[in-house]
Design a protein around this motif. Structure first.
Motif, PDB file in Angstrom:
ATOM      1  N   ALA A  15      -5.399  -0.970  -1.505  1.00  0.00           N
ATOM      2  CA  ALA A  15      -4.271  -0.989  -2.443  1.00  0.00           C
ATOM      3  C   ALA A  15      -4.696  -1.602  -3.771  1.00  0.00           C
ATOM      4  O   ALA A  15      -4.378  -1.069  -4.838  1.00  0.00           O
ATOM      5  N   GLU A  16      -5.438  -2.695  -3.723  1.00  0.00           N
ATOM      6  CA  GLU A  16      -5.873  -3.343  -4.974  1.00  0.00           C
ATOM      7  C   GLU A  16      -6.787  -2.422  -5.777  1.00  0.00           C
ATOM      8  O   GLU A  16      -6.647  -2.315  -6.996  1.00  0.00           O
ATOM      9  N   LYS A  17      -7.689  -1.728  -5.116  1.00  0.00           N
ATOM     10  CA  LYS A  17      -8.585  -0.801  -5.821  1.00  0.00           C
ATOM     11  C   LYS A  17      -7.805   0.337  -6.477  1.00  0.00           C
ATOM     12  O   LYS A  17      -8.169   0.796  -7.555  1.00  0.00           O
ATOM     13  N   LYS A  18      -6.746   0.785  -5.830  1.00  0.00           N
ATOM     14  CA  LYS A  18      -5.935   1.867  -6.405  1.00  0.00           C
ATOM     15  C   LYS A  18      -5.131   1.387  -7.613  1.00  0.00           C
ATOM     16  O   LYS A  18      -4.878   2.153  -8.533  1.00  0.00           O
ATOM     17  N   ILE A  19      -4.723   0.124  -7.605  1.00  0.00           N
ATOM     18  CA  ILE A  19      -3.936  -0.409  -8.722  1.00  0.00           C
ATOM     19  C   ILE A  19      -4.857  -0.849  -9.861  1.00  0.00           C
ATOM     20  O   ILE A  19      -4.602  -0.569 -11.025  1.00  0.00           O
ATOM     21  N   PHE A  20      -5.940  -1.560  -9.519  1.00  0.00           N
ATOM     22  CA  PHE A  20      -6.857  -2.064 -10.545  1.00  0.00           C
ATOM     23  C   PHE A  20      -8.043  -1.109 -10.627  1.00  0.00           C
ATOM     24  O   PHE A  20      -9.112  -1.343 -10.099  1.00  0.00           O
ATOM     25  N   THR A  21      -7.829  -0.002 -11.298  1.00  0.00           N
ATOM     26  CA  THR A  21      -8.824   1.065 -11.390  1.00  0.00           C
ATOM     27  C   THR A  21      -9.881   0.741 -12.435  1.00  0.00           C
ATOM     28  O   THR A  21      -9.700  -0.147 -13.271  1.00  0.00           O
ATOM     29  N   GLU A  22     -10.989   1.478 -12.396  1.00  0.00           N
ATOM     30  CA  GLU A  22     -12.080   1.255 -13.353  1.00  0.00           C
ATOM     31  C   GLU A  22     -11.614   1.425 -14.790  1.00  0.00           C
ATOM     32  O   GLU A  22     -12.034   0.695 -15.676  1.00  0.00           O
ATOM     33  N   ASN A  23     -10.766   2.391 -15.047  1.00  0.00           N
ATOM     34  CA  ASN A  23     -10.288   2.599 -16.413  1.00  0.00           C
ATOM     35  C   ASN A  23      -9.034   1.767 -16.716  1.00  0.00           C
ATOM     36  O   ASN A  23      -8.417   1.939 -17.756  1.00  0.00           O
ATOM     37  N   ASP A  24      -8.683   0.865 -15.809  1.00  0.00           N
ATOM     38  CA  ASP A  24      -7.529  -0.032 -15.962  1.00  0.00           C
ATOM     39  C   ASP A  24      -6.260   0.750 -16.327  1.00  0.00           C
ATOM     40  O   ASP A  24      -5.517   0.388 -17.229  1.00  0.00           O
ATOM     41  N   LYS A  25      -6.037   1.812 -15.581  1.00  0.00           N
ATOM     42  CA  LYS A  25      -4.893   2.706 -15.786  1.00  0.00           C
ATOM     43  C   LYS A  25      -3.552   1.968 -15.868  1.00  0.00           C
ATOM     44  O   LYS A  25      -2.670   2.347 -16.627  1.00  0.00           O
ATOM     45  N   TYR A  26      -3.410   0.898 -15.097  1.00  0.00           N
ATOM     46  CA  TYR A  26      -2.143   0.176 -15.061  1.00  0.00           C
ATOM     47  C   TYR A  26      -2.166  -1.086 -15.926  1.00  0.00           C
ATOM     48  O   TYR A  26      -1.287  -1.928 -15.825  1.00  0.00           O
ATOM     49  N   ARG A  27      -3.196  -1.226 -16.758  1.00  0.00           N
ATOM     50  CA  ARG A  27      -3.313  -2.285 -17.762  1.00  0.00           C
ATOM     51  C   ARG A  27      -3.250  -3.691 -17.160  1.00  0.00           C
ATOM     52  O   ARG A  27      -2.595  -4.586 -17.703  1.00  0.00           O
ATOM     53  N   ILE A  28      -3.957  -3.886 -16.066  1.00  0.00           N
ATOM     54  CA  ILE A  28      -4.005  -5.194 -15.420  1.00  0.00           C
ATOM     55  C   ILE A  28      -4.674  -6.219 -16.334  1.00  0.00           C
ATOM     56  O   ILE A  28      -4.227  -7.368 -16.416  1.00  0.00           O
ATOM     57  N   ASP A  29      -5.737  -5.818 -17.033  1.00  0.00           N
ATOM     58  CA  ASP A  29      -6.425  -6.760 -17.925  1.00  0.00           C
ATOM     59  C   ASP A  29      -5.486  -7.258 -19.020  1.00  0.00           C
ATOM     60  O   ASP A  29      -5.478  -8.448 -19.344  1.00  0.00           O
ATOM     61  N   ASP A  30      -4.688  -6.364 -19.592  1.00  0.00           N
ATOM     62  CA  ASP A  30      -3.726  -6.777 -20.618  1.00  0.00           C
ATOM     63  C   ASP A  30      -2.713  -7.769 -20.044  1.00  0.00           C
ATOM     64  O   ASP A  30      -2.374  -8.772 -20.682  1.00  0.00           O
ATOM     65  N   LEU A  31      -2.233  -7.481 -18.853  1.00  0.00           N
ATOM     66  CA  LEU A  31      -1.261  -8.356 -18.205  1.00  0.00           C
ATOM     67  C   LEU A  31      -1.889  -9.719 -17.900  1.00  0.00           C
ATOM     68  O   LEU A  31      -1.276 -10.764 -18.143  1.00  0.00           O
ATOM     69  N   PRO A  83       0.812  -1.218   0.000  1.00  0.00           N
ATOM     70  CA  PRO A  83       0.000   0.000   0.000  1.00  0.00           C
ATOM     71  C   PRO A  83       0.848   1.272   0.000  1.00  0.00           C
ATOM     72  O   PRO A  83       0.333   2.357  -0.257  1.00  0.00           O
ATOM     73  N   ASN A  84       2.150   1.141   0.250  1.00  0.00           N
ATOM     74  CA  ASN A  84       3.052   2.294   0.221  1.00  0.00           C
ATOM     75  C   ASN A  84       3.800   2.410  -1.114  1.00  0.00           C
ATOM     76  O   ASN A  84       4.770   3.159  -1.212  1.00  0.00           O
ATOM     77  N   ASN A  85       3.337   1.692  -2.098  1.00  0.00           N
ATOM     78  CA  ASN A  85       3.899   1.818  -3.443  1.00  0.00           C
ATOM     79  C   ASN A  85       3.788   3.278  -3.858  1.00  0.00           C
ATOM     80  O   ASN A  85       2.733   3.891  -3.713  1.00  0.00           O
ATOM     81  N   PRO A  86       4.847   3.866  -4.378  1.00  0.00           N
ATOM     82  CA  PRO A  86       4.811   5.297  -4.730  1.00  0.00           C
ATOM     83  C   PRO A  86       3.700   5.678  -5.709  1.00  0.00           C
ATOM     84  O   PRO A  86       3.274   6.819  -5.747  1.00  0.00           O
ATOM     85  N   ARG A  87       3.195   4.721  -6.491  1.00  0.00           N
ATOM     86  CA  ARG A  87       2.086   5.009  -7.400  1.00  0.00           C
ATOM     87  C   ARG A  87       0.767   5.253  -6.657  1.00  0.00           C
ATOM     88  O   ARG A  87      -0.171   5.785  -7.212  1.00  0.00           O
ATOM     89  N   LEU A  88       0.698   4.827  -5.399  1.00  0.00           N
ATOM     90  CA  LEU A  88      -0.595   4.757  -4.720  1.00  0.00           C
ATOM     91  C   LEU A  88      -0.862   5.843  -3.692  1.00  0.00           C
ATOM     92  O   LEU A  88      -1.972   5.947  -3.200  1.00  0.00           O
ATOM     93  N   PHE A  89       0.117   6.612  -3.319  1.00  0.00           N
ATOM     94  CA  PHE A  89      -0.138   7.643  -2.306  1.00  0.00           C
ATOM     95  C   PHE A  89       0.633   8.904  -2.655  1.00  0.00           C
ATOM     96  O   PHE A  89       1.596   8.871  -3.412  1.00  0.00           O
ATOM     97  N   SER A  90       0.185  10.012  -2.095  1.00  0.00           N
ATOM     98  CA  SER A  90       0.842  11.278  -2.442  1.00  0.00           C
ATOM     99  C   SER A  90       1.365  12.046  -1.229  1.00  0.00           C
ATOM    100  O   SER A  90       2.125  12.987  -1.383  1.00  0.00           O
ATOM    101  N   THR A  91       0.964  11.655  -0.021  1.00  0.00           N
ATOM    102  CA  THR A  91       1.472  12.335   1.169  1.00  0.00           C
ATOM    103  C   THR A  91       1.932  11.309   2.202  1.00  0.00           C
ATOM    104  O   THR A  91       1.442  10.178   2.222  1.00  0.00           O
ATOM    105  N   ASP A  92       2.854  11.713   3.043  1.00  0.00           N
ATOM    106  CA  ASP A  92       3.331  10.807   4.090  1.00  0.00           C
ATOM    107  C   ASP A  92       2.210  10.381   5.029  1.00  0.00           C
ATOM    108  O   ASP A  92       2.259   9.290   5.603  1.00  0.00           O
ATOM    109  N   ALA A  93       1.194  11.200   5.187  1.00  0.00           N
ATOM    110  CA  ALA A  93       0.071  10.853   6.072  1.00  0.00           C
ATOM    111  C   ALA A  93      -0.689   9.634   5.567  1.00  0.00           C
ATOM    112  O   ALA A  93      -1.377   8.968   6.341  1.00  0.00           O
ATOM    113  N   GLN A  94      -0.568   9.317   4.282  1.00  0.00           N
ATOM    114  CA  GLN A  94      -1.262   8.168   3.709  1.00  0.00           C
ATOM    115  C   GLN A  94      -0.474   6.865   3.859  1.00  0.00           C
ATOM    116  O   GLN A  94      -1.001   5.798   3.563  1.00  0.00           O
ATOM    117  N   ARG A  95       0.753   6.957   4.324  1.00  0.00           N
ATOM    118  CA  ARG A  95       1.585   5.752   4.454  1.00  0.00           C
ATOM    119  C   ARG A  95       1.017   4.819   5.517  1.00  0.00           C
ATOM    120  O   ARG A  95       0.502   5.251   6.544  1.00  0.00           O
TER     121      ARG A  95
END
Length: 118
Positions: free
Chosen positions: A48-64, A21-33
């Motif tokens: 963490a899973e919801k942030k990675i596997f977004t509705e628009n498949d931003k990180y292309r999980i379906d392709d992977l 959940p502390n992956n740099p892609r997933l948070f923007s402030t230290d308070a979120q760590r």
């Protein structure tokens, strides 16, 4: 003295792996760590899973996922999943490979496909 990490290959069920959940892609402030001893908690893992596997498949999980289903998962080609043991529990934190873990879990959740990855 070398500062390089000492790596060794181990085989672990994807179900014993925790998303970072502390992956740099997933948070923007230290308070979120999330503290290390709370990373494995189900709520933190779902978030963490919801942030990675977004509705628009931003990180292309379906392709992977489709690629792994078509070609199999060959770490030497698709990329290794790097982990570290979480203290006091039998789970590992994924340092590199969070997308691959989600893709593998999607395949495992499909009972007709996932038996070889459990």
């Amino acid at each position: 003295m070398s500062l390089a990490p000492k790596l060794r290959e181990i085989k672990i069920s994807p179900m014993a792996l925790c998303l970072d959940p502390n992956n740099p892609r997933l948070f923007s402030t230290d308070a979120q760590r999330i503290p290390l001893n709370e990373m494995h908690l189900p709520g933190n893992q779902r978030t963490a899973e919801k942030k990675i596997f977004t509705e628009n498949d931003k990180y292309r999980i379906d392709d992977l996922t489709n690629s792994i289903m078509a070609n199999g998962y060959v770490p030497e080609l698709a990329g290794y999943i790097f982990v570290r043991k979480l203290p006091n529990i039998d789970q590992y934190l994924v340092l590199e490979g969070n997308r691959r873990l989600i893709a593998l879990r999607k395949i495992i959740d499909d009972d007709t496909l996932g038996s070889e990855y459990k």
